[in-house]
Design an enzyme around this catalytic site. Structure first.
Site, short mmCIF file in Angstrom:
data_model
loop_
_atom_site.label_atom_id
_atom_site.label_comp_id
_atom_site.label_asym_id
_atom_site.label_seq_id
_atom_site.Cartn_x
_atom_site.Cartn_y
_atom_site.Cartn_z
N CYS A 71 0.84 -1.20 0.00
CA CYS A 71 0.00 0.00 0.00
C CYS A 71 0.87 1.25 0.00
O CYS A 71 1.43 1.62 1.04
CB CYS A 71 -0.93 0.00 1.22
SG CYS A 71 -1.93 1.49 1.37
N CYS A 86 -0.47 4.09 2.22
CA CYS A 86 -0.22 3.89 3.65
C CYS A 86 1.22 4.20 4.04
O CYS A 86 1.48 4.85 5.05
CB CYS A 86 -0.52 2.44 4.04
SG CYS A 86 -2.13 1.83 3.53
N ASP A 87 2.17 3.73 3.24
CA ASP A 87 3.57 3.74 3.66
C ASP A 87 4.49 4.66 2.87
O ASP A 87 5.65 4.83 3.24
CB ASP A 87 4.12 2.30 3.59
CG ASP A 87 3.35 1.35 4.50
OD1 ASP A 87 2.93 1.80 5.58
OD2 ASP A 87 3.18 0.17 4.14
#
Length: 304
Positions: free
Chosen positions: A131, A134-135
């Site tokens: 993701c 997300c990261d």
């Protein structure tokens, strides 16, 4: 006894819930996590009809949820543990008890496929990610690799250029599978470099990603790419644990349906990414959710 239970709160599930609620069916949608599915992890959506400007995945799904609840859909956070299915009776066993319904729509979606190579499991969450939204911010001014060549891989690689100093897009072929528009954008991005004909062999590092070993698909030669993070986007595997041995699945594990989205058991329908089909997009999931709800309503008219 519910008229309809929907398992999964992504675009297909929320649309099915919206249509069922508007038809005044006694409907319950079960979602283990927050409604929205994989779309919640998408930074910006720009190919959903009716939105000329990009919209965040979170906002789009929040709108879908609020609209469905506005028509009376009940959404509960429950984890489904087991299904007992037959033409006459459908039981849904959750972590909070036993539920019964007259019809069932499965919209449990799919999960990112893994590389299944050495170092991947050990370093997941420590430099290996599925993701970018997300990261990505953790890799500001660092170098990362994206594995894949389809739309998702290219979109996420482009997103990572906001943070990383350099993004390597590693693909096993010598041409991308992404749509031409995305390819044009990717080739024009100076921070994006392409590593063609390369197959990941292992991810290097003990406590964090230090690099990735690649094999050239044509020559067989091994090489190492020194990077700080690996983002994997090579497709999806169906969340089919609940229906293995109960419903007909295709060779990849996706649920087989007819044109009305009926599965191999009458009264049980499937929509969205869990279903065997050609294209997996928000727009197709929405259309299938509507169709499945309408088909469930027709089914209930004939059995009650």
């Amino acid at each position: 006894m519910e008229d309809l239970i929907i398992i999964g709160g992504g675009p297909a599930g929320l649309t099915a819930g919206l249509y069922a609620a508007r038809s005044r069916l006694k409907t319950l949608l079960l979602e283990k996590l927050s409604p929205g599915g994989q779309v919640l992890l998408t930074d910006m959506v720009e190919n959903y009809p009716g939105f000329p400007d990009p919209i965040s995945g979170f906002e789009l799904m929040d709108r879908m949820r609020r609209q469905a609840e506005g028509f009376g859909l009940t959404i509960e956070s429950q984890e489904v543990l087991r299904l007992n299915l037959s033409p006459k009776k459908k039981e849904v066993v959750t972590d909070k008890g036993l539920l019964e319904c007259k019809s069932l729509i499965l919209t449990s979606g799919a999960m990112p496929r893994k590389l299944a190579i050495e170092g991947e499991e050990r370093l997941t969450g420590k430099g290996v990610s599925y993701c970018a939204t997300c990261d990505g911010p953790f890799y500001r001014d660092r170098e990362v690799a994206v594995i894949g060549g389809g739309d998702t891989a290219v979109e996420e690689a482009m997103y990572l250029t906001r943070f990383a100093s350099k993004v390597y897009l590693v693909h096993r072929r010598n041409a991308l599978r992404a749509t031409k528009l995305l390819q044009e954008r990717a080739f024009a991005q100076k921070k994006l470099s392409f590593v063609w004909d390369s197959i990941p062999q292992r991810i290097l590092g003990e406590t964090g990603v230090e690099g990735i070993e690649l094999k050239n698909a044509k020559s067989g030669e091994l090489s190492q790419l020194r990077i700080d993070g690996v983002f994997v986007f090579i497709g999806y595997d169906p969340n089919n644990d609940l229906v293995k041995g109960l419903l007909e699945l295709d060779s990849y594990g996706f649920i087989v349906t007819d044109n009305d989205l009926t599965t191999s058991i009458p009264g049980v329908f499937a929509a969205g990414d869990i279903r065997s089909k050609l294209l997996r997009q928000i727009s197709t999931a929405v259309g299938e959710g509507a169709t499945a709800a309408f088909a469930a309503e027709r089914y209930l008219e004939n059995v009650t």
